[in-house]
Design a protein around this motif. Structure first.
Motif, short mmCIF file in Angstrom:
data_model
loop_
_atom_site.label_atom_id
_atom_site.label_comp_id
_atom_site.label_asym_id
_atom_site.label_seq_id
_atom_site.Cartn_x
_atom_site.Cartn_y
_atom_site.Cartn_z
N ILE A 1 -8.56 -11.54 -3.88
CA ILE A 1 -9.38 -10.93 -2.82
C ILE A 1 -8.92 -9.48 -2.68
O ILE A 1 -7.74 -9.23 -2.42
CB ILE A 1 -9.19 -11.69 -1.50
N SER A 2 -9.84 -8.53 -2.86
CA SER A 2 -9.38 -7.15 -2.99
C SER A 2 -10.01 -6.23 -1.94
O SER A 2 -11.06 -6.53 -1.38
CB SER A 2 -9.63 -6.65 -4.42
N TRP B 1 -4.52 -5.59 -11.09
CA TRP B 1 -3.11 -5.92 -10.92
C TRP B 1 -2.88 -7.40 -11.22
O TRP B 1 -1.78 -7.81 -11.56
CB TRP B 1 -2.68 -5.69 -9.47
N LYS C 1 -12.98 -11.86 -5.40
CA LYS C 1 -13.83 -11.55 -4.24
C LYS C 1 -13.60 -10.08 -3.92
O LYS C 1 -12.63 -9.71 -3.26
CB LYS C 1 -13.43 -12.44 -3.05
N LYS D 1 -17.78 -3.30 0.34
CA LYS D 1 -18.15 -1.88 0.41
C LYS D 1 -18.39 -1.29 -0.97
O LYS D 1 -19.17 -0.35 -1.12
CB LYS D 1 -17.04 -1.09 1.11
N VAL E 1 -14.32 -15.63 1.72
CA VAL E 1 -12.86 -15.65 1.71
C VAL E 1 -12.35 -17.00 2.23
O VAL E 1 -11.47 -17.62 1.62
CB VAL E 1 -12.29 -14.49 2.57
N PHE F 1 -4.03 -11.60 -2.51
CA PHE F 1 -4.83 -10.81 -1.56
C PHE F 1 -4.23 -9.42 -1.43
O PHE F 1 -3.01 -9.26 -1.40
CB PHE F 1 -4.83 -11.48 -0.18
N VAL F 2 -5.10 -8.42 -1.30
CA VAL F 2 -4.66 -7.07 -0.94
C VAL F 2 -5.63 -6.53 0.10
O VAL F 2 -6.85 -6.57 -0.10
CB VAL F 2 -4.64 -6.13 -2.17
N GLY F 3 -5.10 -6.03 1.20
CA GLY F 3 -5.95 -5.48 2.25
C GLY F 3 -5.11 -5.08 3.44
O GLY F 3 -3.91 -4.80 3.30
N ILE G 1 -5.39 -8.99 8.23
CA ILE G 1 -6.11 -9.93 7.36
C ILE G 1 -5.12 -10.57 6.37
O ILE G 1 -5.21 -11.76 6.06
CB ILE G 1 -7.28 -9.25 6.61
N TYR H 1 -3.48 -13.35 8.13
CA TYR H 1 -4.42 -14.47 8.28
C TYR H 1 -4.56 -15.23 6.95
O TYR H 1 -4.51 -16.47 6.91
CB TYR H 1 -5.78 -13.93 8.75
N GLY I 1 -0.29 -6.11 2.35
CA GLY I 1 -0.93 -5.58 3.54
C GLY I 1 -0.91 -4.06 3.61
O GLY I 1 -0.80 -3.39 2.59
N GLY I 2 -1.00 -3.55 4.83
CA GLY I 2 -1.15 -2.11 5.06
C GLY I 2 0.17 -1.35 4.94
O GLY I 2 1.20 -1.89 4.52
N ALA I 3 0.13 -0.06 5.32
CA ALA I 3 1.28 0.80 5.07
C ALA I 3 1.29 1.97 6.04
O ALA I 3 0.26 2.32 6.64
CB ALA I 3 1.23 1.32 3.64
N CYS J 1 -2.94 2.95 -0.31
CA CYS J 1 -1.86 2.25 0.40
C CYS J 1 -0.53 2.93 0.13
O CYS J 1 0.44 2.68 0.82
CB CYS J 1 -1.79 0.80 -0.02
P1 NAD Z 1 -9.55 -5.28 4.71
O1 NAD Z 1 -8.36 -6.05 5.15
O2 NAD Z 1 -10.56 -4.92 5.72
O3 NAD Z 1 -10.34 -6.10 3.57
C1 NAD Z 1 -9.69 -6.64 2.44
C2 NAD Z 1 -10.48 -7.83 1.94
O4 NAD Z 1 -10.49 -8.84 2.96
C3 NAD Z 1 -11.93 -7.52 1.62
O5 NAD Z 1 -12.30 -8.20 0.44
C4 NAD Z 1 -12.69 -8.04 2.84
O6 NAD Z 1 -13.99 -8.50 2.52
C5 NAD Z 1 -11.82 -9.20 3.31
N1 NAD Z 1 -11.87 -9.40 4.75
C6 NAD Z 1 -12.07 -8.46 5.71
N2 NAD Z 1 -12.05 -9.01 6.93
C7 NAD Z 1 -11.82 -10.34 6.75
C8 NAD Z 1 -11.68 -11.46 7.65
N3 NAD Z 1 -11.76 -11.31 8.98
N4 NAD Z 1 -11.46 -12.67 7.11
C9 NAD Z 1 -11.35 -12.83 5.78
N5 NAD Z 1 -11.49 -11.82 4.90
C10 NAD Z 1 -11.71 -10.58 5.37
O7 NAD Z 1 -8.99 -3.98 3.94
P2 NAD Z 1 -9.82 -2.74 3.41
O8 NAD Z 1 -10.26 -1.92 4.56
O9 NAD Z 1 -10.82 -3.18 2.41
O10 NAD Z 1 -8.67 -1.97 2.61
C11 NAD Z 1 -7.77 -1.07 3.20
C12 NAD Z 1 -6.47 -1.74 3.57
O11 NAD Z 1 -5.87 -2.31 2.40
C13 NAD Z 1 -5.43 -0.77 4.10
O12 NAD Z 1 -4.76 -1.38 5.17
C14 NAD Z 1 -4.48 -0.56 2.93
O13 NAD Z 1 -3.18 -0.17 3.26
C15 NAD Z 1 -4.51 -1.91 2.31
N6 NAD Z 1 -4.08 -1.86 0.92
C16 NAD Z 1 -2.84 -2.32 0.63
C17 NAD Z 1 -2.37 -2.26 -0.66
C18 NAD Z 1 -1.00 -2.75 -0.99
O14 NAD Z 1 -0.68 -2.81 -2.16
N7 NAD Z 1 -0.16 -3.11 -0.04
C19 NAD Z 1 -3.20 -1.75 -1.68
C20 NAD Z 1 -4.47 -1.30 -1.35
C21 NAD Z 1 -4.92 -1.36 -0.04
#
Ligand code: NAD
Length: 497
Positions: free
Chosen positions: A147-148, A159, A174, A178, A210, A224-226, A230, A233, A249-251, A282
């Motif tokens: 999940i990216s 990765w 997934k 955007k 997801v 997962f990366v995001g 999230i 979760y 996660g975030g940074a 990130c």
């Molecule tokens: P996001 O958390 O909003 O979304 C990430 C993924 O989760 C997407 O595929 C999205 O569809 C899904 N998602 C969103 N809300 C959800 C929910 N409520 N339930 C289940 N799935 C959900 O992140 P983003 O805005 O797409 O990306 C930016 C974030 O990602 C920043 O916080 C950044 O730091 C982080 N990031 C971290 C790394 C790392 O290696 N640590 C790398 C890249 C990005």
């Protein structure tokens, strides 16, 4: 009729039953260029079933055949990366050179995975007990979910999936809703490279998609990366469902600039790492910690450089593109408002940027704050935009304490000419990836990528040997062929002799 970006299931485009869609926008023009399908639970189950059906045959495909596909995929990607870069720029907004950079970093993981026969080698012990041998093998897990996030629509899935596939797993990606098209392009490339249908699948969607991946019994692991909420979760939900999980996660990445640093080098680095990809990385540096009496000179040097940045359409010759959506642009501008209100000095204001792009593009120019303090929201929150904050401190110890007290621990850097100080920082800082005079220390594919604290949930970082470990499980087999029956009856626990 705008085109709909569909799922990819069992080697072909798949429309699914759901009629729900989300808009896909070109951030440099503000124009909606398409729609992306949002999967229903049923659609998600269909895609997951394709990955599950393809698993036994792919698991049993020889390493020679698997690596032949990987090498072919690497060659095709290398030949045609301009096409993928154009797709990334059109949906994410980052400039073309930056899009090519992310593809190259993803390609490194494909190249690493081409060495899978060596990486999968197990161990063998002869005569562990008399005439008893032991060997271990690393076997794939099954279908896995990836999940990216929006900010690296090609690199972040890369990765994980080259290693997962090379190790014999099947995959459901997934992507972010955007910028969903890069994954479909990669799926088509896999097909051209000769990957059997069903090994690489793409599931488009939002939380519904997801959640099905996190709970569906067929899925054995989640990468997962995001954002951190999230990631937390995803980690909690998928581990509760019995899956292996790595959730990045975030940074909030800090760079320390010591008084003895080369300030021109440090200023270049702050501008590149703060404003590259409009701060939507990130590993972006969002806080420059100036130690001692160098702050005025450092701020002047950063300002002088940041003023030269051309913000504009990523297909023009710009340095920095727009933000990904209007909502995100407005959120970042809201942080700039808040920083100003809280009393930080606005040295450069990106809110009034004159961008070389569409009038309705999601523009925000480089923004530099000085005299930022740790209680301000521009310091506490991950902004994920082109906003760099300078915090002034008296000593190295104060600078280190700022980083170690921060809830995130993804990346960091120190700028100095003092080897002892750099060595101490590497040892003492509580962050997963550290740069010494290197602002964005993203490890090569043969090392592992991952943060500490709220930047990663789970035990394994991405790629490198940790990636191999994540996508396999180890089996130890104990064998006796000679003299097998002379022990007679013995109900005691087996002992070696
Ligand atoms: P996001 O958390 O909003 O979304 C990430 C993924 O989760 C997407 O595929 C999205 O569809 C899904 N998602 C969103 N809300 C959800 C929910 N409520 N339930 C289940 N799935 C959900 O992140 P983003 O805005 O797409 O990306 C930016 C974030 O990602 C920043 O916080 C950044 O730091 C982080 N990031 C971290 C790394 C790392 O290696 N640590 C790398 C890249 C990005």
């Amino acid at each position: 009729m705008t085109p709909i970006v569909q799922h990819w299931c069992d080697g072909k485009a798949f429309a699914g039953d759901s009629t729900a869609t989300a808009p896909v926008t070109n951030p440099a023009t503000g124009v909606v260029t398409g729609e992306v399908a949002l999967a229903s639970e049923g659609d998600a189950r269909t895609v997951i079933a394709a990955a599950a059906d393809a698993f036994p045959a792919w698991r049993d495909t020889s390493l020679a055949k698997r690596t032949a596909v990987l090498f072919r995929f690497r060659e095709l990607l290398n030949e045609r990366k301009q096409e993928l870069a154009a797709i990334i720029t059109a949906e994410h907004g980052k400039v073309l050179s930056d899009a090519l950079g992310e593809i190259s970093r993803g390609q490194e993981v494909v190249e690493f995975a081409c060495g899978i026969p060596h990486l999968l080698k197990g161990g063998y012990t002869e005569n562990a007990s008399t005439n008893v041998d032991i060997h271990s093998v690393h076997q794939p897990l099954g279908p896995v979910g990836i999940i990216s996030p929006f900010n690296f629509p090609a690199m972040v899935p890369m990765w994980f999936f080259p290693i997962a596939i090379a190790a014999g797993n099947t995959v459901v990606v997934k992507p972010s809703e955007k910028d969903p098209s890069a994954s479909i392009w990669l799926a088509e490339l896999w097909k051209e490279a000769g990957l059997p249908d069903g090994v690489f699948n793409v599931l488009q969607g939002d939380k519904t998609a997801v959640d099905e991946l996190l709970t569906n019994k067929a899925i054995k692991a989640i990468s997962f990366v995001g954002s951190t909420p999230i990631a937390q979760y995803v980690y909690a939900t998928a581990t509760a469902a019995g899956k292996r999980v790595q959730a990045l996660g975030g940074a909030k990445n800090h760079a320390i600039i010591l008084p003895d640093a080369d300030l021109d080098l440090a200023a270049d680095a702050m501008v590149n790492a703060g404003f590259g990809s409009a701060g939507e990385r990130c590993m972006a540096i969002s806080v420059a910690v100036a130690v001692g009496d160098i702050a005025d000179e450092l701020v002047a040097k950063i300002t002088e450089r940041a003023r030269t940045i051309v913000t504009g359409d990523g297909t023009h010759n710009s340095d920095m593109g727009p933000l990904v959506t209007k909502a995100h642009r407005d959120r970042v501008a809201g942080y700039v408002d808040a920083g100003e209100k809280a009393g930080a000095t606005v040295v450069l204001d990106g809110r009034d940027v004159d961008a070389d792009g569409g009038a309705d593009g999601f523009w925000l120019g480089p923004t530099l704050f000085d005299h930022v303090t740790p209680d301000m929201s521009i310091y506490t929150d991950e902004i994920f935009g082109p906003v760099l904050s300078v915090v002034r401190v008296e000593s190295y110890d104060q600078a280190l304490a700022l980083i170690n007290d921060n809830p995130y621990g993804n990346g960091t850097a120190i700028f100095t000419n003092d080897g002892g100080a750099a060595r101490r920082f590497g040892n003492e800082v509580e962050v997963g990836m550290v740069g010494i005079n290197v602002p964005i220390p993203v490890p090569m594919a043969y090392y592992s990528f991952g943060g500490w604290k709220a930047s990663l949930f789970g035990d394994s970082h991405a790629h490198g040997t940790e990636g191999i470990h994540f996508f396999t499980r180890t089996k130890a087999i104990t064998t006796r062929w000679l003299d097998p029956s002379h022990g007679g009856l013995n109900l005691g626990f087996p002992q070696n002799a």
